[in-house]
Design a protein around this motif. Sequence first.
Motif, PDB file in Angstrom:
ATOM      1  N   ASN A 128       0.821  -1.215   0.000  1.00 33.78           N
ATOM      2  CA  ASN A 128       0.000   0.000   0.000  1.00 33.78           C
ATOM      3  C   ASN A 128       0.853   1.262   0.000  1.00 33.78           C
ATOM      4  O   ASN A 128       0.572   2.210  -0.741  1.00 33.78           O
ATOM      5  CB  ASN A 128      -0.965   0.009   1.180  1.00 33.78           C
ATOM      6  N   GLU A 129       1.904   1.280   0.826  1.00 35.53           N
ATOM      7  CA  GLU A 129       2.763   2.462   0.894  1.00 35.53           C
ATOM      8  C   GLU A 129       3.533   2.659  -0.409  1.00 35.53           C
ATOM      9  O   GLU A 129       3.692   3.778  -0.886  1.00 35.53           O
ATOM     10  CB  GLU A 129       3.733   2.363   2.077  1.00 35.53           C
ATOM     11  N   LEU A 130       4.018   1.562  -0.998  1.00 38.33           N
ATOM     12  CA  LEU A 130       4.728   1.678  -2.270  1.00 38.33           C
ATOM     13  C   LEU A 130       3.779   2.145  -3.364  1.00 38.33           C
ATOM     14  O   LEU A 130       4.129   3.022  -4.163  1.00 38.33           O
ATOM     15  CB  LEU A 130       5.389   0.349  -2.652  1.00 38.33           C
ATOM     16  N   ALA A 131       2.580   1.596  -3.401  1.00 39.46           N
ATOM     17  CA  ALA A 131       1.602   2.021  -4.409  1.00 39.46           C
ATOM     18  C   ALA A 131       1.291   3.510  -4.253  1.00 39.46           C
ATOM     19  O   ALA A 131       1.179   4.232  -5.254  1.00 39.46           O
ATOM     20  CB  ALA A 131       0.331   1.184  -4.305  1.00 39.46           C
ATOM     21  N   ALA A 132       1.176   3.988  -3.030  1.00 43.70           N
ATOM     22  CA  ALA A 132       0.906   5.414  -2.810  1.00 43.70           C
ATOM     23  C   ALA A 132       2.055   6.266  -3.341  1.00 43.70           C
ATOM     24  O   ALA A 132       1.826   7.296  -3.983  1.00 43.70           O
ATOM     25  CB  ALA A 132       0.680   5.681  -1.323  1.00 43.70           C
ATOM     26  N   ARG A 189      -0.968   9.227 -11.025  1.00 43.44           N
ATOM     27  CA  ARG A 189      -2.120   8.325 -11.115  1.00 43.44           C
ATOM     28  C   ARG A 189      -2.730   8.158  -9.718  1.00 43.44           C
ATOM     29  O   ARG A 189      -2.114   8.507  -8.722  1.00 43.44           O
ATOM     30  CB  ARG A 189      -1.685   6.952 -11.633  1.00 43.44           C
ATOM     31  N   ALA A 190      -3.882   7.566  -9.667  1.00 43.05           N
ATOM     32  CA  ALA A 190      -4.533   7.287  -8.381  1.00 43.05           C
ATOM     33  C   ALA A 190      -3.897   6.046  -7.750  1.00 43.05           C
ATOM     34  O   ALA A 190      -3.477   5.123  -8.472  1.00 43.05           O
ATOM     35  CB  ALA A 190      -6.024   7.049  -8.587  1.00 43.05           C
ATOM     36  N   PRO A 191      -3.824   5.996  -6.432  1.00 43.82           N
ATOM     37  CA  PRO A 191      -3.230   4.832  -5.760  1.00 43.82           C
ATOM     38  C   PRO A 191      -3.961   3.521  -6.059  1.00 43.82           C
ATOM     39  O   PRO A 191      -3.354   2.455  -6.007  1.00 43.82           O
ATOM     40  CB  PRO A 191      -3.339   5.162  -4.270  1.00 43.82           C
ATOM     41  N   ASP A 192      -5.250   3.603  -6.409  1.00 45.29           N
ATOM     42  CA  ASP A 192      -5.988   2.379  -6.711  1.00 45.29           C
ATOM     43  C   ASP A 192      -6.000   2.050  -8.206  1.00 45.29           C
ATOM     44  O   ASP A 192      -6.636   1.089  -8.630  1.00 45.29           O
ATOM     45  CB  ASP A 192      -7.409   2.452  -6.158  1.00 45.29           C
ATOM     46  N   ASP A 193      -5.284   2.841  -9.004  1.00 46.29           N
ATOM     47  CA  ASP A 193      -5.131   2.557 -10.433  1.00 46.29           C
ATOM     48  C   ASP A 193      -4.498   1.174 -10.585  1.00 46.29           C
ATOM     49  O   ASP A 193      -3.501   0.860  -9.920  1.00 46.29           O
ATOM     50  CB  ASP A 193      -4.229   3.637 -11.053  1.00 46.29           C
TER      51      ASP A 193
END
Length: 188
Positions: free
Chosen positions: A133-137, A145-149
């Motif tokens: 989650n932290e890496l995606a953010a 891009r959005a974190p949930d992309d």
Amino acid sequence: MNTGRRERRKAETRRRLDEAALRLFLEHGYDGVTVAQIADAADISVATLFAHVPDGKEALIFDDGTERREGIVAAVRERPDGEPVLHALQQFFAHRGPYANELPPEHAPKRNLIVSTPALHGYARRLWHSCENELAAALAEDSGRAPDDLKVRALARFILEIPDLTGTEPDPAAALATVVELLESGWS
């Protein structure tokens, strides 16, 4: 002041546990050592061991994952201007575990134990996955891009699979470079 003493005692107990576990694992193999033996070698009770390390004996070889989570996010956020994100992440991995050429000699036995012990290797993989989650953010911030992309989530997941995929290869650094090259061709 009492809290300071308590924290020092906890840190000292954890240090004794870590040292006893590593010594016993290196002497007898991971599977040849019980939690009770580790507790005895550290001169504490089994209940105290589990109070300090609720995840069991695998966790005795690792920290809680905070350092790796902070490090991988910092590799993205604190890289020099213009440096591609995947290059920064490759450099982050290059100085860790199986990739590090300049690893201090006293760390090599621990690294080799982790790489060669399925339970420890699996625990390390879970620690890497806990960074997703932290890496995606961080990747989302960097890419706009959005974190949930899906592309952001997929890249984060693929990056966190790198240690598992490449860490036991005959030449981990070359395998790391191969995977990063593959990711670069699909992420720009």
